[in-house]
Design an enzyme around this catalytic site. Structure first.
Site, PDB file in Angstrom:
ATOM      1  CG  HIS A 252      95.822  18.947  41.513  1.00  0.00           C
ATOM      2  ND1 HIS A 252      94.666  19.014  40.767  1.00  0.00           N
ATOM      3  CD2 HIS A 252      95.520  18.212  42.614  1.00  0.00           C
ATOM      4  CE1 HIS A 252      93.711  18.348  41.388  1.00  0.00           C
ATOM      5  NE2 HIS A 252      94.201  17.846  42.508  1.00  0.00           N
ATOM      6  CD  GLU A 253      97.556  18.028  45.988  1.00  0.00           C
ATOM      7  OE1 GLU A 253      96.681  18.410  46.797  1.00  0.00           O
ATOM      8  OE2 GLU A 253      97.412  17.020  45.263  1.00  0.00           O
TER       9      GLU A 253
ATOM     10  CG  HIS B 139      92.855  20.746  46.286  1.00  0.00           C
ATOM     11  ND1 HIS B 139      91.560  20.605  45.831  1.00  0.00           N
ATOM     12  CD2 HIS B 139      93.531  19.653  45.824  1.00  0.00           C
ATOM     13  CE1 HIS B 139      91.453  19.484  45.142  1.00  0.00           C
ATOM     14  NE2 HIS B 139      92.638  18.890  45.113  1.00  0.00           N
TER      15      HIS B 139
ATOM     16  CG  HIS C 212      90.685  26.186  52.710  1.00  0.00           C
ATOM     17  ND1 HIS C 212      91.564  25.667  53.637  1.00  0.00           N
ATOM     18  CD2 HIS C 212      89.576  26.530  53.415  1.00  0.00           C
ATOM     19  CE1 HIS C 212      91.009  25.690  54.828  1.00  0.00           C
ATOM     20  NE2 HIS C 212      89.806  26.211  54.723  1.00  0.00           N
TER      21      HIS C 212
END
Length: 227
Positions: free
Chosen positions: A99-100, A103, A107
């Site tokens: 999940h991270e 991100h 980006h």
């Protein structure tokens, strides 16, 4: 009027949902921590592979103390994983880790809602810090101007939380799709991944709901004072 407003009942319900969501995310994480991923990948290994497979070789991954303290730092472009996620190979660990990475990929691709969230963050930081003082001062001294200004500042913070929702859901969706396509999980394991990520997303929904209801309350008080 500020302390006993009809909206307070709904806000209390939202707070109860928020508390329940916090317990649920911890319980779900703990449950799926006991289930080992068939791939045998640790959170770090899954995250590293996903970063590399998406051309993010220069993004480091760091272990940090705590539990559920995982996050992506867009300023320093680094993924930080809590130690249980970093070192373990459970469904919970690889779900949170990927999940991270979602991100980090957002980006890289300049996902619009993430870009918007980053751009308004300095304004939100300032507005959210000042809004409570403006609102309290306005209600104490019956100064509608201060209340109005406080509402404007508070609405910026609410907007930030609402923008956060699609950012979080999109990161989870990316993570699930990539985990399957890259072979980190089997189709049978997707159910566990979905439960972990959905439980985490619910905490953001609850927080946004509380703030939105509080904003509606302040607007109602403001408009009633002007009548």
């Amino acid at each position: 009027m500020l302390l006993f407003h009809p909206m307070d009942f709904l806000i209390l319900i939202a707070f109860a949902i928020s508390i329940w969501a916090q317990f649920r995310v911890k319980g779900t994480f703990n449950k799926w921590t006991e289930v080992q991923a068939m791939s045998g990948l640790t959170g770090y290994q899954a995250a590293r592979r996903m970063l590399d497979n998406n051309g993010l070789h220069d993004v480091p991954i760091e272990p940090i103390p705590g539990r559920l303290t995982d996050h992506y730092d867009p300023i320093n472009r680094v993924v930080r994983l809590s130690e249980p996620v970093y070192y373990e190979s459970s469904i919970s660990a690889i779900s949170v880790a990927c999940h991270e990475i979602g991100h980090a990929i957002q980006h890289k691709e300049s996902y619009p809602m993430l870009v918007l969230r980053h751009r308004i963050f300095p304004v939100v930081n300032f507005a959210s810090g000042l809004a409570p003082f403006l609102l309290i001062g306005g209600f104490l001294f019956q100064a509608t101007g201060l209340i109005g200004l406080g509402i404007i500042f508070f609405s910026v913070a609410v907007a930030f939380q609402l923008i956060t929702l699609p950012v979080e859901f999109n990161a989870s969706s990316r993570a699930r799709d990539l985990m399957i396509s890259e072979g980190f999980i089997t189709n049978d394991e997707e159910r566990g991944v979905a439960k972990v990520l959905n439980a985490a997303a619910l905490t953001y929904v609850a927080a946004a709901l509380i703030s939105l209801l509080e904003l509606v309350k302040y607007i109602m008080i403001f408009t009633s004072n002007r009548d």
